[in-house]
Motif scaffolding. Sequence first.
Motif, PDB file in Angstrom:
ATOM      1  N   ASP A  10      29.398   8.647  36.451  1.00 35.71           N
ATOM      2  CA  ASP A  10      28.653   9.724  37.373  1.00 35.71           C
ATOM      3  C   ASP A  10      27.870   8.818  38.215  1.00 35.71           C
ATOM      4  O   ASP A  10      27.444   7.563  37.787  1.00 35.71           O
ATOM      5  CB  ASP A  10      27.588  10.510  36.378  1.00 35.71           C
ATOM      6  CG  ASP A  10      27.077  11.830  37.447  1.00 35.71           C
ATOM      7  OD1 ASP A  10      26.343  11.576  38.415  1.00 35.71           O
ATOM      8  OD2 ASP A  10      27.236  12.903  37.111  1.00 35.71           O
ATOM      9  N   ASP A  53      32.133  13.268  36.737  1.00 36.06           N
ATOM     10  CA  ASP A  53      31.256  13.866  37.929  1.00 36.06           C
ATOM     11  C   ASP A  53      32.365  14.070  38.866  1.00 36.06           C
ATOM     12  O   ASP A  53      33.337  13.155  39.025  1.00 36.06           O
ATOM     13  CB  ASP A  53      30.198  13.052  38.474  1.00 36.06           C
ATOM     14  CG  ASP A  53      29.634  13.832  39.628  1.00 36.06           C
ATOM     15  OD1 ASP A  53      29.486  15.087  39.543  1.00 36.06           O
ATOM     16  OD2 ASP A  53      29.014  13.215  40.323  1.00 36.06           O
ATOM     17  N   ILE A  54      32.638  15.111  39.687  1.00 33.68           N
ATOM     18  CA  ILE A  54      33.684  15.294  40.755  1.00 33.68           C
ATOM     19  C   ILE A  54      33.156  14.541  41.831  1.00 33.68           C
ATOM     20  O   ILE A  54      33.969  13.870  42.586  1.00 33.68           O
ATOM     21  CB  ILE A  54      33.724  16.701  40.960  1.00 33.68           C
ATOM     22  CG1 ILE A  54      34.664  17.299  39.889  1.00 33.68           C
ATOM     23  CG2 ILE A  54      34.630  16.935  42.092  1.00 33.68           C
ATOM     24  CD1 ILE A  54      34.981  18.858  40.038  1.00 33.68           C
ATOM     25  N   SER A  60      37.080  10.316  44.339  1.00 36.55           N
ATOM     26  CA  SER A  60      36.439  11.422  43.482  1.00 36.55           C
ATOM     27  C   SER A  60      36.446  11.622  41.946  1.00 36.55           C
ATOM     28  O   SER A  60      37.693  10.958  41.628  1.00 36.55           O
ATOM     29  CB  SER A  60      36.807  12.975  44.212  1.00 36.55           C
ATOM     30  OG  SER A  60      37.930  13.163  43.793  1.00 36.55           O
ATOM     31  N   THR A  83      29.780  18.941  36.969  1.00 36.45           N
ATOM     32  CA  THR A  83      29.555  18.825  38.431  1.00 36.45           C
ATOM     33  C   THR A  83      28.672  20.037  38.998  1.00 36.45           C
ATOM     34  O   THR A  83      28.652  20.837  38.154  1.00 36.45           O
ATOM     35  CB  THR A  83      30.920  18.961  38.943  1.00 36.45           C
ATOM     36  OG1 THR A  83      30.894  19.082  40.565  1.00 36.45           O
ATOM     37  CG2 THR A  83      31.737  20.165  38.459  1.00 36.45           C
ATOM     38  N   ARG A  85      29.496  21.363  41.528  1.00 36.36           N
ATOM     39  CA  ARG A  85      30.283  22.510  42.370  1.00 36.36           C
ATOM     40  C   ARG A  85      30.979  23.868  41.428  1.00 36.36           C
ATOM     41  O   ARG A  85      31.425  23.310  40.449  1.00 36.36           O
ATOM     42  CB  ARG A  85      31.683  21.773  42.729  1.00 36.36           C
ATOM     43  CG  ARG A  85      31.334  20.685  43.700  1.00 36.36           C
ATOM     44  CD  ARG A  85      32.588  19.708  44.160  1.00 36.36           C
ATOM     45  NE  ARG A  85      33.425  20.505  45.079  1.00 36.36           N
ATOM     46  CZ  ARG A  85      34.545  20.020  45.588  1.00 36.36           C
ATOM     47  NH1 ARG A  85      34.725  18.666  45.522  1.00 36.36           N
ATOM     48  NH2 ARG A  85      35.286  20.696  46.010  1.00 36.36           N
ATOM     49  N   THR A 104      29.134  22.962  34.729  1.00 41.73           N
ATOM     50  CA  THR A 104      28.382  22.983  35.795  1.00 41.73           C
ATOM     51  C   THR A 104      27.000  22.808  35.705  1.00 41.73           C
ATOM     52  O   THR A 104      26.152  22.896  34.772  1.00 41.73           O
ATOM     53  CB  THR A 104      28.667  24.333  36.678  1.00 41.73           C
ATOM     54  OG1 THR A 104      28.005  25.310  35.646  1.00 41.73           O
ATOM     55  CG2 THR A 104      29.920  24.652  37.050  1.00 41.73           C
TER      56      THR A 104
END
Length: 231
Positions: A10, A53-54, A60, A83, A85, A104
């Motif tokens: 991350d 993490d995205i 990514s 994430t 998102r 999330t």
Amino acid sequence: MTERRILVVDDEEDLREILRFNLEKEGFKVDTAASAEEALTLDIASYSLLLLDIMMGEISGMALARVLKRRPDTAHIPIIFITARTAEDDTVEGLSIGADDYITKPFRLKEVVARVEAVLRRAGKDANVQHERDKGVVGYETLRIDTVSKRVTVDGTEIALTKKEFEILLLLVGNAGRVFSRQEILSRVWDDDVYVLERTVDVNITRLRKKIGAYGDCIHTRQGYGYSFEK
């Protein structure tokens, strides 16, 4: 007891350290990386699970997961995306890559620990039946799928399945816990030159649930995502 090693990837330093602290309190050995590029310099094959993490830098979390799922030495390692998102398409994409869970932000730390434990338990069960996979047998409890003889049995009794039903069941049970979209099931089970409606998957799933008895309840519908076999 085998050491349980977690890699947290991350770009937020505070979040990395919070996750490290709380996971280490639960007995995990935790390493961190600030980017996918840094993670790729590590011995990823030595980890029990990855928390990714995205949205990170040039590579990514999704791209990193794709790379790792293509490598024979890391394809088996469970992945949980963490994430901010929340779009449905992002969730579907993450699960279709082969991720085992998707959390999330913001999240509760107890939830993360619980999800990690659940994914590792499932991965452990999958490892325990690997010797049967080597013999061409995939299954759960008394549900057995023989990939050599193409036979399915429940409690020792053979179940008559069509070729497509057999292949769908093998796909789901052989990847227990993973959600497959209808389109992904179609692409894996039906020939590319055959046009089939997504509704056909639903019909086959309905028949499968009836034919395999109590194990039909293990085939879960994830609304908006697809189907999975949950042990």
